[in-house]
Design a protein around this motif. Structure first.
Motif, PDB file in Angstrom:
ATOM      1  N   ASN A 296      -3.827   0.063 -10.169  1.00 17.95           N
ATOM      2  CA  ASN A 296      -4.075   0.244  -8.455  1.00 17.95           C
ATOM      3  C   ASN A 296      -4.630  -1.077  -7.920  1.00 17.95           C
TER       4      ASN A 296
ATOM      5  N   HIS B 272      -4.555  -1.580  -4.706  1.00 18.89           N
ATOM      6  CA  HIS B 272      -6.217  -1.218  -3.657  1.00 18.89           C
ATOM      7  C   HIS B 272      -7.053  -0.504  -3.671  1.00 18.89           C
ATOM      8  N   SER B 273      -8.513  -0.382  -3.129  1.00 19.45           N
ATOM      9  CA  SER B 273      -9.486   0.883  -3.789  1.00 19.45           C
ATOM     10  C   SER B 273      -9.187   1.493  -2.557  1.00 19.45           C
ATOM     11  N   LEU B 274      -9.438   2.821  -3.006  1.00 16.64           N
ATOM     12  CA  LEU B 274      -9.201   4.268  -2.347  1.00 16.64           C
ATOM     13  C   LEU B 274     -10.462   4.534  -2.272  1.00 16.64           C
TER      14      LEU B 274
ATOM     15  N   GLU C 176      -7.447   3.467   2.255  1.00 18.34           N
ATOM     16  CA  GLU C 176      -6.992   2.268   1.443  1.00 18.34           C
ATOM     17  C   GLU C 176      -8.135   0.587   1.942  1.00 18.34           C
TER      18      GLU C 176
ATOM     19  N   TYR D   4      -5.238   9.062  -8.079  1.00 17.53           N
ATOM     20  CA  TYR D   4      -3.925   8.424  -8.669  1.00 17.53           C
ATOM     21  C   TYR D   4      -2.884   8.731  -9.825  1.00 17.53           C
TER      22      TYR D   4
ATOM     23  N   LYS E 165      -9.945  -1.040  -6.586  1.00 16.95           N
ATOM     24  CA  LYS E 165      -8.642  -1.680  -7.347  1.00 16.95           C
ATOM     25  C   LYS E 165      -9.009  -2.085  -8.467  1.00 16.95           C
TER      26      LYS E 165
ATOM     27  N   CYS F  12      -9.982  -1.657   7.180  1.00 17.23           N
ATOM     28  CA  CYS F  12      -9.090  -0.532   5.864  1.00 17.23           C
ATOM     29  C   CYS F  12      -8.082  -0.031   6.524  1.00 17.23           C
TER      30      CYS F  12
ATOM     31  N   ILE G 223      -1.305   9.396  -3.948  1.00 14.22           N
ATOM     32  CA  ILE G 223      -2.313   9.295  -4.131  1.00 14.22           C
ATOM     33  C   ILE G 223      -2.208  11.361  -3.623  1.00 14.22           C
TER      34      ILE G 223
ATOM     35  N   ASN H  35       0.968  -1.348   0.014  1.00 13.18           N
ATOM     36  CA  ASN H  35       0.051   0.346   0.169  1.00 13.18           C
ATOM     37  C   ASN H  35       0.622   1.047  -0.257  1.00 13.18           C
ATOM     38  N   ASP H  36       0.230   2.446   0.288  1.00 12.42           N
ATOM     39  CA  ASP H  36       1.086   3.177   0.294  1.00 12.42           C
ATOM     40  C   ASP H  36       2.229   3.716   1.136  1.00 12.42           C
TER      41      ASP H  36
END
Length: 525
Positions: A389, A391-393, A442, A478, A414, A451, A484, A128-129
């Motif tokens: 991406n 992971h869903s944001l 995320e 993104y 995602k 999350c 992000i 992840n970020d």
């Protein structure tokens, strides 16, 4: 990111092994050997006395060291703000330990190519970020100009397509290929479906697990023999750190031997007691069947998300040292209908792909100088990539059906092609609201607590007497590097706030500078 004068490389910062590579003047990705002449270096750090560090020690060297001084699998802790290693009163973060590994790779490679300044460092697709930022910080602490972070399967795809003579060669390669990269390393797992032609490749779908890798297969053998030992002698060899380390090393070797042999002996010795067992390949595969099933489930999921069925892939590419286990090939043949390819070296492909990506960035930014032939530079400049991406944001909002409950509202699902931007309107919760708090999440779970909170920001000084239900527009973006950005605007007053994520974990710039100065004091062997 500006490219500075000096050598540019690609680095695979792995959980169990790391590697460094560069594109040579002929346009071939070459792995750069360490001081022992090997192209992969164990991602193991021994913290010694008087600021002396040993990176990549042999099993023999580790066996005579106090286990408390040995750091392994630090990649699994990247971005974990609560994890520190205390040695002689000093606290070391995962970023600092990782920087020592990078420093070793860098100083050994410099003996062959000269001063190394710029680097592309790889990460698992499913990082992840926060973990990506931690990887960048590790490179900075090691005094590298980190020009990009690239996903490991993307790097492996670059290496595969480049070495096939297809990427950047529209004169030779007219078609299109859809391939799967199955990457099972020592500590992390990714599976990715990629479609490419001569000048562009794009990721169709990806998924993975940052806590699944060859280490877990080895630990199953350790636990098995330790439990048998306990059953026979009523003592557990895992309770002593030195015995556990020796047993782990032996079981790691047994795992590797089972890739080529039908059966291996297992030995354990503790407190004057001993146990010898024979383990067959079938025993090992049954013992670890649930781990392999996890990779199979992920493989089938990614194929479904990418819209490819059995027999529809052009190639299945194996990456990561754990793919030498025969059961991997058997499973993939069943799922994909293809015999997996070993056209790239599993342990080196990721670093070599990172080197290609680094050369592409260098060629575009500087023209490549005189180091490479013009044909190679033209080939590099022609290649573009489209990532997704992992992971869903989402944004934390009040549940429309229950205003006291918070939920994760997904803004960018995602496997969305990036760069990507989306805007959506929401409304304020209460009358005369003075500020709006935007919490960036995320993950795919509806529960925000399930999350990862990667940052937040606020719109303040809203106008007085603003009625409940006033519209607010939230925008998520993104960028092409997978970083992000978020902004929000209250539409009545036009008050606006924006941020490039303010992370609640990871190192600050001041921390990075402090650790960079500290790393310079250490002698790495």
């Amino acid at each position: 990111m500006e490219i500075l004068e000096g050598q540019t490389v690609g680095i695979d910062l792995g959980t169990t092994y790391s590697a460094i590579a560069q594109l040579n003047v002929q346009g071939e990705p070459v792995s750069l050997p360490n001081a022992d002449g090997k192209t992969i270096t164990p991602s193991v750090v021994i913290l010694g006395e008087d600021n002396k560090i040993i990176v990549g020690p042999s099993f023999e060297r580790m066996s005579i060291e106090n286990p408390r001084n040995i750091v392994e699998a630090i990649k699994r802790q990247m971005g974990n703000k609560d994890f520190v290693i205390v040695h002689h009163g000093r606290k070391y973060t995962p970023e600092f330990i990782s920087a020592l590994i990078i420093k070793k790779l860098k100083q050994d490679a410099e003996k062959m190519v000269g001063p190394i300044v710029n680097a592309v460092i790889t990460v698992p697709y499913y990082f992840n970020d926060v973990r990506r930022k931690a990887t960048q910080d590790a490179g900075k602490i090691a005094k590298l100009n980190v020009i990009d972070i690239i996903n490991e399967p993307t790097a492996a795809t670059l290496a595969y397509a480049w070495q096939k003579g297809q990427l950047g060669r529209p004169d030779l390669f007219k078609g299109e290929k859809t391939i799967m990269v199955y990457d099972l390393g020592g500590g992390t797992f990714d599976v990715t479906v990629v479609r490419y032609n001569a000048t562009n490749f794009r990721v169709l779908a990806t998924d993975g697990d940052v806590m699944l890798g060859g280490l877990d297969w080895s630990r199953r053998i350790v636990d098995y023999i330790a439990e048998q030992f306990h059953r026979k002698h009523n003592i557990d060899p895992r309770e002593d750190p030195e015995t556990l380390m020796q047993l782990t090393q032996e079981c790691e070797q047994a795992k590797r031997d089972l890739s080529n042999r039908a059966q291996v002996p297992l030995n354990a010795y503790y407190k004057g007691k001993n146990l010898t067992l024979a383990m067959s390949r079938g025993d090992f595969e049954r013992l670890t069947a649930d781990l392999m099933q996890r990779t199979r489930d992920t493989t089938e999921l990614v194929m479904a998300q990418a819209g490819v069925g059995k027999g529809e892939l052009d190639e299945v590419v194996l990456v990561g040292g754990s793919t030498y286990m025969p059961v991997v090939e058997t499973m993939l043949r069943e799922v994909t209908g293809k015999v997996p390819s070993r056209d790239v070296t599993p342990e080196e492909a990721v670093a070599q792909g990172a080197a290609i990506h680094a050369a592409i960035l260098e060629a575009r930014a500087t023209g490549g100088g005189s180091r490479m032939a013009q044909a190679v530079l033209n080939r590099l400049r022609s290649v573009t990539a489209t990532d997704v991406n992992s992971h869903s944001l989402g944004v934390k909002i009040s549940d429309p059906n229950n205003r006291t409950r918070k939920i994760n509202h997904i803004m960018i699902p995602k496997n969305t092609s990036i760069p990507f931007e989306v805007s959506q309107k929401f409304v304020t919760n209460a009358a005369n609201q003075q500020r709006i708090h935007i919490c960036v999440l995320e993950g795919d779970a509806i529960d925000p607590d399930a999350c990862t909170t990667i940052g937040d920001f606020r719109i303040i000084s809203l106008p007085p007497n603003l009625p409940a239900g006033s519209p607010v527009e939230v925008t998520y973006r993104y960028d092409k590097n997978g970083r992000i950005h978020a902004s929000a605007r209250e539409l009545t007053s036009r008050q606006e706030a924006k941020t490039e994520i303010v992370r609640d974990s990871g190192l600050t710039d001041e921390n990075v500078d402090t650790f960079e100065a500290l790393a310079a004091e250490y002698s790495v062997e």
